[in-house]
Design an enzyme around this catalytic site. Structure first.
Site, short mmCIF file in Angstrom:
data_model
loop_
_atom_site.label_atom_id
_atom_site.label_comp_id
_atom_site.label_asym_id
_atom_site.label_seq_id
_atom_site.Cartn_x
_atom_site.Cartn_y
_atom_site.Cartn_z
N ASN A 8 0.88 -1.17 0.00
CA ASN A 8 0.00 0.00 0.00
C ASN A 8 0.91 1.22 0.00
OD1 ASN A 8 -1.79 2.08 0.47
ND2 ASN A 8 -2.87 1.07 2.13
N ARG A 85 -2.47 -1.85 -3.70
CA ARG A 85 -3.65 -1.01 -3.59
C ARG A 85 -3.52 0.16 -4.56
NH1 ARG A 85 -4.79 3.83 0.53
NH2 ARG A 85 -7.01 4.12 0.13
N HIS A 174 -12.62 3.38 -0.42
CA HIS A 174 -12.52 2.42 0.70
C HIS A 174 -13.13 1.07 0.30
CE1 HIS A 174 -12.61 6.06 3.66
NE2 HIS A 174 -11.35 5.77 3.32
N ARG A 236 -11.84 16.59 6.24
CA ARG A 236 -12.66 16.84 5.05
C ARG A 236 -14.08 17.18 5.46
NH1 ARG A 236 -11.12 11.18 2.44
NH2 ARG A 236 -8.85 11.36 2.58
N GLU A 376 -7.90 -4.56 5.26
CA GLU A 376 -7.78 -4.26 3.84
C GLU A 376 -6.63 -5.02 3.18
OE1 GLU A 376 -8.84 0.09 2.90
OE2 GLU A 376 -8.28 0.14 5.03
#
Length: 394
Positions: A8, A85, A174, A236, A376
Site C-alpha cells: 500500500n 492497492r 474504501h 474533510r 484491507e
C-alpha cells in the site's frame, strides 16, 4: 499455502504485509481459506527532508531488508505474487487486474481523478515490477467494489455531455474495506432475504465512508467523484452545498487551490473544533467543551442521516457494521449515530456497545449492529490470489 506480498504505497509512506494464504480447501483459488501473517511493517517519511528514505525505490529496498531479516525477502523464490492497492480505477477498472505495461499506462492516465493518491500507488507498482519482473502483480482498486452501484445512484444531475467528457460520476472509495467488512457482517445475519443479507457498512477513520450492500453487491456509497463527498471526516467537509464554492470565489476571492485545501485539509472535525483526532474531541466533549460538542454532534448527525437514507435504499437491513479506527473504538459515536432509530428496529445494548466487540445490539433488536474490524491488506491478498488463480486456470 500461497505467499503474497501486499503493498500500500502512499505519497510519503509505504505499508506492507506478507501473507501465507490457503485456497479454502476446494482448490478454487478464491482466497477465502486460512491466512497467516508472516511479516508486516511501515516505511515512513519517504522523500521528506532529512529522511534516510529518498524515494519509493529506497522504501522497497528497506522493505526487502526487513523481510530478509524475518527470513523471507522480496527475492525469495517462494513469493507467489504482489498485490497493490490503487485508489482510483475510474471507469476502466471494475475488478482486480493483472498489471501489464498497458495497465500501468491506464492507471497513469487516471491521475487527474486522484492526483494525491494514484501517483504514489503507481510509484510502488513501478518499483516492485522492476525488482521482481518475474512475478505476477495485481492492482486492487478502491473504487472497484462500488462499480455495481446503479446508474440512478452513481449519476450526478449535471449536463450529460460534460459529465461524460470528464468522467464525472460517483465512484466511491474504501472499497477493499467495504468488501471485507460487508462479507464478514453478512455472516452475522439471522434471517436474510432470498437475495442474501442487506448490510450497511460505516467505515469511520480519519477518512470516512458508508455503503449499502444488498446480497453482496454495493448499491449505494457516500463518497463520490473524489473522497471528499459524504460523511464528516477528520479534515474533510463531506457533503457541502456546491454553491459554497462559488460564494467563496466571488465574495472571498479564493482561488480553486485554496478552496480545495480548505475543504480537504481544514474542514471536518479539524475545521469545527481544531482537533481531527476523535479521541481528543471526545475528551473535550467529556470536559464540556462546546466547540467539541458541536463537532461531535455534526459528525453523528451526518452518520444518522446516512443510516436512515440507506435503510430506505435497501428496504430492509439485516446488519449495520462499524469499522475503522473510530468505528471500532468509539462507543459514543456508535451510540449517538444510532440514537432515535429504535422505530427502525435498531437498538443497542449499552453494555455490549461499551465493550465494543462483535455484536453490540440488544437481544430484541430486529437489526443486528456489530463492530467488525477491517483488514484491507487481507482483502487485497485474497483478490490478488483470485486473479492469479484464474490466470493460471485460463
Amino acid at each position: 499455502m500461497t505467499h503474497i506480498l501486499v503493498i500500500n504505497s502512499g505519497s510519503s509512506s509505504l505499508k506492507y504485509r506478507l501473507l501465507s494464504i490457503g485456497d479454502g480447501g476446494d482448490g478454487g483459488g478464491d482466497g477465502q481459506g486460512t491466512a497467516v501473517r508472516l511479516a508486516s511493517g511501515l516505511v515512513e517519511r519517504i522523500g521528506e527532508p532529512g529522511s534516510p528514505v529518498a524515494d519509493h525505490g529506497a522504501a522497497l529496498d528497506a522493505v526487502s531488508a526487513e523481510l530478509a531479516s524475518a527470513g523471507f525477502g522480496i527475492d525469495s523464490p517462494e513469493l507467489t505474487a504482489i498485490g497493490h492497492r490503487v485508489v482510483h480505477g475510474g471507469r476502466d477498472f471494475t475488478e482486480p487486474t493483472l498489471i501489464t505495461d498497458e495497465v500501468a499506462e491506464r492507471i497513469e492516465r487516471l491521475i487527474p481523478l486522484a492526483p494525491l493518491h494514484n501517483p504514489a500507488n503507481l510509484a510502488g507498482i513501478e518499483v516492485a515490477r522492476r525488482i521482481r519482473p518475474d512475478l505476477p502483480q495485481v492492482a486492487v482498486f478502491d473504487t472497484a467494489f462500488h462499480c455495481t452501484v446503479p446508474a440512478a445512484a452513481a449519476t450526478y444531475a449535471i449536463d450529460r455531455e460534460t459529465a461524460e467528457r470528464y468522467g464525472i460520476r460517483r465512484y466511491g472509495f474504501h472499497g477493499t474495506s467495504h468488501a471485507y467488512v460487508s462479507r464478514a457482517a453478512a455472516g452475522l445475519a439471522d434471517r436474510p432475504g432470498p437475495g442474501g443479507p442487506n448490510v450497511i457498512v460505516l467505515h469511520l477513520g480519519n477518512g470516512a465512508s458508508a455503503s449499502a450492500v444488498a446480497g453482496g453487491r454495493c448499491v449505494e456509497t457516500s463518497m463520490g467523484l473524489t473522497p471528499l463527498e459524504g460523511l464528516v471526516m477528520g479534515t474533510r467537509s463531506g457533503d457541502v452545498d456546491p454553491g459554497v464554492l462559488m460564494h467563496l470565489r466571488r465574495e472571498a476571492g479564493m482561488e480553486v487551490e485554496r478552496i480545495d485545501e480548505l475543504l480537504n485539509r481544514r474542514s471536518g472535525l479539524l475545521g469545527l473544533c481544531g482537533d481531527n483526532d476523535m479521541r481528543a474531541v471526545e475528551k473535550r466533549v467529556a470536559a464540556g467543551d462546546p466547540e467539541a460538542e458541536l463537532a461531535h454532534a455534526v459528525y453523528c448527525h451526518r452518520l444518522r442521516k446516512y443510516v436512515g437514507a440507506y435503510y430506505a435504499v435497501l428496504g430492509t437491513v439485516d446488519v449495520i457494521a462499524f469499522t475503522g479506527g473510530i468505528g471500532e473504538n468509539s462507543s459514543l459515536v456508535r451510540a449517538r449515530a444510532l440514537s432515535g432509530l429504535e422505530a427502525l428496529g435498531i437498538v443497542l445494548d449499552d453494555g455490549l456497545n461499551a465493550a465494543g466487540e462483535g455484536v453490540i445490539s440488544a437481544g430484541g433488536s430486529r437489526v443486528k449492529v456489530a463492530v467488525v474490524p477491517t483488514d484491507e491488506e487481507l482483502e487485497i491478498a485474497r483478490q490478488t490470489l483470485d486473479v492469479i488463480s484464474r490466470t493460471d486456470r485460463g
